[in-house]
Every structure is written in C-alpha cells, then in structure tokens.
Design an enzyme around this catalytic site. Structure first.
Site, PDB file in Angstrom:
ATOM      1  N   ARG A 103      10.094 -32.609   7.485  1.00  0.00           N
ATOM      2  CA  ARG A 103       9.604 -31.464   8.233  1.00  0.00           C
ATOM      3  C   ARG A 103       9.763 -31.669   9.727  1.00  0.00           C
ATOM      4  O   ARG A 103       9.359 -32.699  10.263  1.00  0.00           O
ATOM      5  CB  ARG A 103       8.121 -31.208   7.895  1.00  0.00           C
ATOM      6  CG  ARG A 103       7.575 -29.945   8.523  1.00  0.00           C
ATOM      7  CD  ARG A 103       6.207 -29.610   7.985  1.00  0.00           C
ATOM      8  NE  ARG A 103       5.162 -30.390   8.642  1.00  0.00           N
ATOM      9  CZ  ARG A 103       3.885 -30.007   8.704  1.00  0.00           C
ATOM     10  NH1 ARG A 103       3.505 -28.876   8.135  1.00  0.00           N
ATOM     11  NH2 ARG A 103       2.984 -30.759   9.289  1.00  0.00           N
ATOM     12  N   THR A 107       8.923 -27.070  14.678  1.00  0.00           N
ATOM     13  CA  THR A 107       9.152 -25.756  14.046  1.00  0.00           C
ATOM     14  C   THR A 107       8.472 -25.648  12.685  1.00  0.00           C
ATOM     15  O   THR A 107       8.329 -24.546  12.152  1.00  0.00           O
ATOM     16  CB  THR A 107      10.653 -25.506  13.841  1.00  0.00           C
ATOM     17  OG1 THR A 107      11.156 -26.456  12.887  1.00  0.00           O
ATOM     18  CG2 THR A 107      11.410 -25.647  15.153  1.00  0.00           C
ATOM     19  N   ASP A 199      -1.861 -35.629   4.153  1.00  0.00           N
ATOM     20  CA  ASP A 199      -0.423 -35.753   3.893  1.00  0.00           C
ATOM     21  C   ASP A 199      -0.228 -36.485   2.564  1.00  0.00           C
ATOM     22  O   ASP A 199      -0.509 -37.674   2.447  1.00  0.00           O
ATOM     23  CB  ASP A 199       0.250 -36.524   5.026  1.00  0.00           C
ATOM     24  CG  ASP A 199       1.771 -36.535   4.897  1.00  0.00           C
ATOM     25  OD1 ASP A 199       2.291 -37.028   3.866  1.00  0.00           O
ATOM     26  OD2 ASP A 199       2.446 -36.053   5.823  1.00  0.00           O
ATOM     27  N   ASP A 202       2.124 -39.679   2.620  1.00  0.00           N
ATOM     28  CA  ASP A 202       1.491 -40.850   3.246  1.00  0.00           C
ATOM     29  C   ASP A 202       0.429 -41.465   2.338  1.00  0.00           C
ATOM     30  O   ASP A 202       0.311 -42.682   2.239  1.00  0.00           O
ATOM     31  CB  ASP A 202       0.859 -40.460   4.581  1.00  0.00           C
ATOM     32  CG  ASP A 202       1.882 -40.299   5.680  1.00  0.00           C
ATOM     33  OD1 ASP A 202       2.958 -40.917   5.597  1.00  0.00           O
ATOM     34  OD2 ASP A 202       1.606 -39.557   6.648  1.00  0.00           O
TER      35      ASP A 202
END
Length: 208
Positions: A103, A107, A199, A202
């Site tokens: 990602r 943006t 996340d 992670d």
C-alpha cells in the site's frame, strides 16, 4: 450480491481474542488460520459434488465428493497467506496462486509487485484471501488481474471488512461474492478499519 457476514458465537469469541492488542503473534496467527477455515466452509456451501461408491467397514454405499481440482486459492501477500493453512485443511488438493501488493502510504492505493497463478486458473473457481477489506483497492486489483486471466467464478474471503471496501467491490464487481467474519464500522483518516484489529500482516508475522 450482498456481503455474507458470519454470525456465530464461536466466531465472535475468536474475533474478540484477535482484536485484543495483548494477543501475541502465535495465538493471532492460529486464529487467523482458524477463521480462514470457517470462512472456507461457508464459501463452499454451493460446491458441486459427484457420486462415488465406497465401502465402509460395514457395507458398500454411494456417497458424494467434490472435485478439488476445480478450485484455486489466491492469497494477497503478505497477510493473505495467514489464512491459507486453515483453508488448505479443507481443500488440500486445490491449487495456490499469489498476488503481491503493498500500500502506498500517501495515496492508500495498492501497487502490484508479484502475480503468479496456476496456468489453468480460468477453469477453476477462485477464492481470493485477504484478512482485511479496507478501501477495497487491493481486492479490486486482485479481481481485475484474475478476470484478465479469464477467471469467471470468483469469491472474496476476509476476516474484517469495512463498509467502504464492500461497496467498492460490489459497485465494480457485483458478481463477486464477499464472505467476512465481521463487517466493522468505518475507515479512519489513514484508511485503517475501525475498530479493526490493527495491521494484520504485522501481527501475523510479528514485524511490529
């Protein structure tokens, strides 16, 4: 097609452990895998079967099986691989593809860096795996890449989904059924799901 959300006390229980920031890497990884397995059962409710004859310890009988060669699982790297072990438990002979994306932190859009799928992918029903459906960007890119390969039967499996991500896929690909353990409230300004679980990549791999 409206997104299908699992509604089961055991799923709710496992999600509560998964969301807790105190949950360690080992337990987090195990629960992601377990929920992937449960989602696979739900997503394959409509699997076609064929008749076979077997012999039990008691007698011969006719029963039904699925053709595992009709399926392929495609995790979106890296977090999608966390769901793979549980799903392979269900359909061990299915073929596996991989789509690598990361990602852009400015943006929030995904960039594809790896795409490898079975040669005859267009002949299979494909289940895309990604624990988090946030903006829908990665999911849309994965769907479009697979459709370009000729895949006609696609499903999207995730643990947590945001309404924004569901809408993005439903608007552009209404033929793709979404299965999720839970639909959460919304995205924050950084495009993370709230209340979410952080996340997923992670936490699966212990990298943060």
């Amino acid at each position: 097609m409206k997104a299908i959300e699992l509604n089961h006390p055991l799923v709710e229980h496992k999600l509560a452990i998964l969301r807790d920031k105190k949950t360690g890497t080992k337990e987090f990884r195990e629960i992601i895998s377990e929920l992937g397995e449960i989602l696979c059962y739900e997503a394959m409710k409509d699997a076609k079967t064929y008749e076979v004859e077997i012999e039990t310890p008691m007698q011969k009988m006719k029963t039904r099986k699925i053709n595992e060669d009709n399926y392929a699982f495609v995790p979106i790297l890296r977090a999608g691989t966390g769901m793979l072990d549980g799903i392979i438990n269900v359909v061990p002979n299915a073929k596996i593809g991989h789509i690598g994306m990361y990602r852009d932190e400015e943006t929030f859009k995904p960039n594809v860096y790896f795409f490898k799928v079975p040669k005859d992918i267009e002949q299979r029903e494909v289940l895309i795996l990604d624990p988090m459906l946030a903006t829908g960007g990665s999911g849309l890119d994965a769907i479009e890449l697979l459709k370009e390969k000729g895949v006609k039967h696609l499903k999207f499996l995730c643990i947590i989904a945001a309404p924004e991500g569901i809408k993005a896929i439903e608007d552009k690909h209404p033929d793709v059924q979404i299965y999720c353990a839970k639909i959460d409230e919304k995205l924050n300004e950084h495009a993370y799901i709230l209340p979410g679980l952080g996340d997923a990549g992670d936490r699966i791999f212990g990298t943060k």
